[in-house]
Design a protein around this motif. Structure first.
Motif: not given
Length: 367
Positions: A51-62, A206-218
């Protein structure tokens, strides 16, 4: 603010419970975390090895602790998450008791709750945070013939690695991330079919070179309220960089419409074909593990705050308040929300009861 003398009991020592403990300390409450496992890292050690996370480390912190590591855009492994939660627990000042399973919660006539554990302790609590997650309550649909099936039948919660299935005929049921990831890794050693209710729905990793979670965040999509996001995600989607779609398209991983029944030796496919099958693995999700709340009846809640039982809040439920409610990246926001509501309730209750006099007279065992 009047501070209750009794603790706030947090049931569950995974990501939700740890986020709740941090928020409770910030609200000047006294959290006591009760965790059934050996250490407060939730159910992560019990997930399958690959198992690996489906979100990058930068988007996986408490809140309060970055995930860390040299590459913030990597997808952390199961063991990295365990290590991260271990560090998080070590850094909190909350009292955490591992190896303690909550068996029942009863409302007290004068307010608050009596929490019973498998060790026979009874703990008087000013409030309760139900943060026990769902891993302990895997869901397996009832299908005709299931009891007669003589092959191996398990939920993905108890799957660990592909080697025991080498050379065997395996069916994996489900159309979400775990189902596709497990079926894909099994396909290298076994004859595997992914059984789903309909075609697999892919989401770009990835969307436009960034992980999907980046776009969910911004864009704020991660924080949209449940009423807006739930209708859009009724069907599970699989985050894919193209690997899974290509494997199914090329026939390296077979996908079929869900079978309709079991036979003693296998399954009956939707087209009526009967096939022997050695093992069936259900990756069909989980249901909240809240059996200990049974003495309270059926508590009602809105946004994680009970509307029927004062001083009871929930944390880590899927779509509790947003798309990210039951994830590492989103549970901290929900924790701040429900603990603020809990603290406000307890502060008001303390003033009405003479700063918690009745609570102080309550019998406490095990605290």
């Amino acid at each position: 603010m009047t501070i209750p003398s009794e603790p706030v009991i947090i049931v569950g020592g995974g990501q939700s419970g740890l986020a709740a403990a941090r928020a409770a300390l910030a609200a000047r409450l006294r959290p006591v975390v009760l965790h059934a496992g050996a250490e407060p890292v939730g159910s992560w050690p019990d997930y399958y090895d690959s198992l690996t996370l489906f979100s990058p480390a930068r988007h996986s912190a408490l809140p309060g602790l970055a995930f860390g590591g040299a590459d913030p855009d990597r997808y952390p492994t199961r063991d990295e998450v365990v290590d991260y939660l271990r560090r998080y627990a070590d850094g909190t000042d909350a009292e955490i008791r591992s190896g303690v399973r909550v068996t029942a919660v009863h409302a007290r006539p004068g307010g608050g709750y009596l929490v019973r554990t498998d060790a026979g302790d009874e703990i008087a609590a000013a409030g309760l945070v139900a943060a026990s997650g769902s891993f302990g309550n895997p869901y397996v649909p009832t299908l005709p013939g299931r009891r007669d099936y003589a092959g191996e039948l398990r939920h993905v919660a108890s799957y660990r690695r592909p080697e025991p299935y080498a050379g065997r005929r395996v069916v994996v049921v489900g159309a979400g991330n775990s189902a596709v990831q497990v079926a894909h890794e099994l396909a290298a050693r076994s004859t595997v079919t992914l059984a789903t209710r309909g075609p697999v729905r892919y989401l770009p990793q990835r969307v436009r070179g960034r992980d999907l979670h980046h776009w969910l965040d911004v864009t704020g999509a991660d924080r949209l309220p449940r009423r807006l996001i739930a209708p859009l995600v009724r069907r599970p989607g699989v985050l894919d960089d193209g690997t899974y779609r290509a494997a199914i398209a090329a026939g390296l991983l077979d996908r079929r419409d869900m079978f309709t029944a079991f036979t003693p030796e296998g399954v009956v496919w939707a087209d009526g074909v009967v096939e022997p099958v050695d093992a069936v693995i259900f990756a069909t999700g989980y249901r909240p593990a809240l059996g200990y709340l049974a003495p309270l009846g059926v508590p009602r809640a809105r946004g994680g705050v009970s509307t029927s039982h004062p001083g009871l809040v929930y944390l880590g439920l899927e779509f509790q308040r947003s798309f990210a409610s039951n994830t590492l990246r989103g549970v901290g926001r929900d924790a701040a929300h429900v603990v603020a509501a809990l603290a406000g309730r307890l502060s008001g209750a303390g003033r009405r009861s003479g700063a918690g006099g009745a609570a102080r007279r309550a019998r406490v065992r095990g605290v």
